[in-house]
Write a protein that holds these residues in place. Structure first.
Motif, short mmCIF file in Angstrom:
data_model
loop_
_atom_site.label_atom_id
_atom_site.label_comp_id
_atom_site.label_asym_id
_atom_site.label_seq_id
_atom_site.Cartn_x
_atom_site.Cartn_y
_atom_site.Cartn_z
N SER A 1 29.71 36.99 48.12
CA SER A 1 30.54 37.33 49.28
C SER A 1 30.02 36.68 50.55
N GLY B 1 38.41 42.25 50.58
CA GLY B 1 37.57 42.11 49.41
C GLY B 1 38.31 42.55 48.18
N ASN C 1 37.45 44.22 43.91
CA ASN C 1 36.49 44.94 43.10
C ASN C 1 35.62 43.96 42.29
N SER D 1 28.56 41.34 46.25
CA SER D 1 28.14 42.03 47.46
C SER D 1 29.32 42.17 48.39
N ARG D 2 29.15 42.92 49.47
CA ARG D 2 30.25 43.16 50.40
C ARG D 2 30.40 41.99 51.37
N TYR E 1 34.83 47.05 50.03
CA TYR E 1 33.79 46.04 49.92
C TYR E 1 33.64 45.19 51.18
#
Length: 688
Positions: free
Chosen positions: A505, A524, A526, A530-531, A557
């Motif tokens: 990410s 984001g 699933n 990472s966020r 996210y």
């Protein structure tokens, strides 16, 4: 016939033009040097004339002079209009009224003519029974009623007498009627059989007068080969003076040019032009020949560049007879090496390097391959790179720049834009998947007019466009950078920060002194590693587009950290900050302003800061907040989102006691209180 040539800028130029059924062609060589002043003209017609006199003759009487629009002796009327007088081809409308059988009108069209080629005078008209028309042409005192007029190099007197007569057999019922009589007349080059004509070859030197003696060949030649030798360095000139984007596309340093024109009625069946490449161009890969049309359109012409005996030449076949330039078409440089396209420059770097844009350019998109391990800095040097054809994955070419994973790219000091003519091709101006620095750049997405299908839409809408799209990598947006979304699209974004399960990410930082105009969306999905994160430290953010959200944080996210900046939203848009579906926003600084009024009962109420459905969370520890719609300055969507306030200054609105979620709503965290001073409410820690 004397031939004149104007030579301007070439070390050695050879022209061969094979002419079929033509005896005159004009060549003009040009640049802006005054030292080369040879003129060569192999043939032309110059006419300066208009109607000088008119006479009316009543049948059986002497003719009398008559003025344009005047009356005939029998109270008829006569008038004429001449389109484009003094041209080789002239159209005239004669209006007569009250003409009687046997009457005639004689018009004298006169002035001067200079013709260096054999010429034919031809007249056609819409005059029909009961009218007839006759003409006599006099040049330099000699009358011509048919045949070829002898060529002369001098400007001499010219007179064409055109007589319109009504037949004596015409019925009396025509008397008093008005007639419009169209006439077209002009000079044309004589039709010559080139198969029996000689070829002429000569060499001239810049700065000297030169004559190609075509007179010895009877005033005609099948071909003329002229070698121009300036003997030394070549002066160069810059193509300029046109606002056309076609000039923007291909303008460059013009090393030499040729303008080829033909007289009316002439034709050419075969032509070859050879232009010498000046000294100093060891790398000829950047040299291009362009045809320049009268409207400024530039088209690349296929040319062959060869070297022999220390001389390099570009040879091509002209497709039209107008201007051609041999151009240094360098768009970008890596050190001293030039490249005709920006893509070629990027491809030339195997590890690391710096590319310099050298001029305003209309060019194609740029794609940096995945895992290329390139570290490249593109310095725009204050110029604008305007895109005309997109790049991208096969079948989805909608990007201006596609910067893939495994690369580190810096773009600085200039402007990126999309041409208006190609706006329907582009959805994203910069699509990034690697590490990226944007510094002192205007990313102008106002012409991103192509929308993509819903399953490709980063914003989850019916299609979107985006000026700067970031899906992976560490990205820093710095300096005096400005980013503009398409101002017409209903899903047009300035910045989209998103992630895929297959990518790490992105982490994005914005610290600019410029403006971001358009929605900023952080999204984001699933199963990502990472966020996605966006940190804003400085910048002015507003939304004048039709897209409804200024800052959008969606899905669980995504994280946004707002440390500074100014955020403006008007009443036509939903909110300045919106968190939903588990998105988290931390606000520790900055200014947040809603400019627009509403009432509590308004259906289109304004939420300046909005924690939406599905556990959107907003934490406010600082910043300044004001809105003309004070009922919903902060809004938790009936408690499904969460807003927690531990700091900040609120103008005209108390975050500890308001009606946003009902009477006596408080967004304060435990242990915090509000200090009121005038119309401002400041949140501080508890004193207990």
């Amino acid at each position: 016939m004397k031939a004149q040539m104007k030579a301007i800028a070439a070390s050695a130029i050879v022209i061969v033009l094979a002419l079929a059924a033509v005896s005159g062609v004009t060549y003009s060589w040009f640049s802006d040097t005054e030292s080369s002043s040879i003129n060569v003209t192999t043939g032309n017609i110059i006419l300066k004339a208009d109607v000088t006199d008119a006479y009316y003759k009543v049948y059986g009487d002497d003719e009398v002079a008559i003025a344009n629009g005047g009356n005939t002796p029998l109270n008829g009327t006569v008038g004429w209009t001449v389109a484009d007088p003094g041209s080789e081809l002239t159209e005239m409308i004669v209006e007569v009224g009250g003409m009687a059988p046997g009457d005639s009108l004689r018009l004298v069209y006169g002035g001067t003519i200079e013709t260096t080629i054999d010429t034919v005078f031809n007249l056609t008209s819409g005059v029909s029974d009961p009218f007839s028309i006759d003409d006599i042409v006099t040049i330099n005192g000699t009358e011509y009623t048919s045949g070829i007029i002898d060529a002369t190099n001098d400007e001499v007197g010219f007179k064409a007498e055109i007589t319109i007569s009504m037949s004596t057999e015409a019925g009396n019922e025509l008397m008093g009627k008005e007639f419009n009589l169209p006439i077209t007349f002009g000079f044309y080059q004589a039709n010559i059989d080139s198969s029996e004509l000689p070829a002429i070859t000569t060499t001239v030197t810049a700065g000297e007068e030169a004559t190609v003696d075509v007179v010895a060949a009877g005033g005609k030649a099948a071909s003329i080969t002229m070698t121009l030798d300036t003997g030394g360095e070549v002066n160069t000139s810059i193509i300029s003076g046109s606002s056309s984007e076609y000039f923007l596309e291909n303008a460059g340093e013009a090393l030499v040019g040729i303008d080829v024109t033909l007289p009316t009625g002439a034709s050419v069946t075969d032509a070859s032009v050879t232009l010498s490449v000046p000294t100093g161009y060891d790398d000829t890969s950047v040299l291009t020949v362009f045809h320049v049309a009268d409207n400024g359109t530039m088209t690349e012409v296929a040319a062959t560049i060869t070297s022999s005996d220390g001389k390099t030449v570009a040879t091509f076949t002209p497709s039209h007879f107008s201007a051609y330039y041999l151009v240094d078409a360098t768009v970008a440089k890596i050190e001293d090496k030039g490249y005709k396209t920006l893509q070629e420059a990027f491809d030339a770097i195997t590890n690391s390097g710096e590319i310099d844009l050298v001029k305003d350019t209309l060019g194609d998109g740029v794609k940096v391959a995945r895992d290329g391990n390139k570290e490249v800095k593109l310095d725009l040097n204050g110029f604008t790179y305007t895109l005309r054809n997109p790049v991208g994955s096969t079948g989805t070419e909608t990007n201006g720049f596609q910067l893939n994973t495994g690369n580190k790219i810096t773009i600085e000091n200039g402007t990126l834009a999309v041409s208006e003519e190609n706006e329907k091709k582009f959805a994203v101006l910069v699509q990034n998947y690697g590490d990226l620095i944007i510094r002192d750049v205007v990313i102008d997405g106002t012409n991103l007019d192509r929308t993509i299908e819903p399953n490709e839409s980063a914003a989850g809408s019916s299609g979107y466009s985006c000026a700067l799209s970031i899906w992976c990598g560490t990205v820093s947006v710095e300096g005096v950078t400005e980013i503009y979304a398409n101002d017409e699209g209903d899903s047009a974004y300035a910045i989209v920060v998103g992630n895929y399960s297959t990518y790490t990410s992105p982490k994005v930082t914005i610290n600019i002194t410029g403006n971001v105009d358009g929605a900023v969306s952080v999204v984001g999905e699933n199963n990502v590693k990472s966020r996605s994160t966006l940190c804003v430290e400085a910048g002015t953010f507003k939304n004048t587009t039709e897209t409804t959200d200024l800052i959008v944080v969606s899905t669980q996210y995504s994280d946004v950290d707002l440390k500074g900046g100014s955020f403006y939203v008007d009443f036509e848009h939903d909110c300045a900050v919106w968190a939903y579906d588990g998105g988290v926003v931390d606000i520790s600084g900055g200014q947040y302003v809603c400019e627009g009024s509403s009432t509590v009962s308004s259906a289109d109420h304004q939420d300046l800061i909005y924690a939406g459905n599905n556990a959107g969370k907003i934490y406010i520890s600082g910043g300044e907040f004001s809105s003309e719609n004070l009922a919903w300055l902060l809004n938790e969507r009936d408690g499904t989102g969460e807003i927690v306030v531990t700091g900040g200054a609120f103008v005209g609105w108390n975050p500890g006691n308001n009606v946003s979620e009902g009477a006596n709503t408080s967004f304060l965290s435990d242990g915090y209180t509000v200090v009121a001073e005038g119309n401002e409410y400041t949140v501080v820690g508890s004193t207990s």
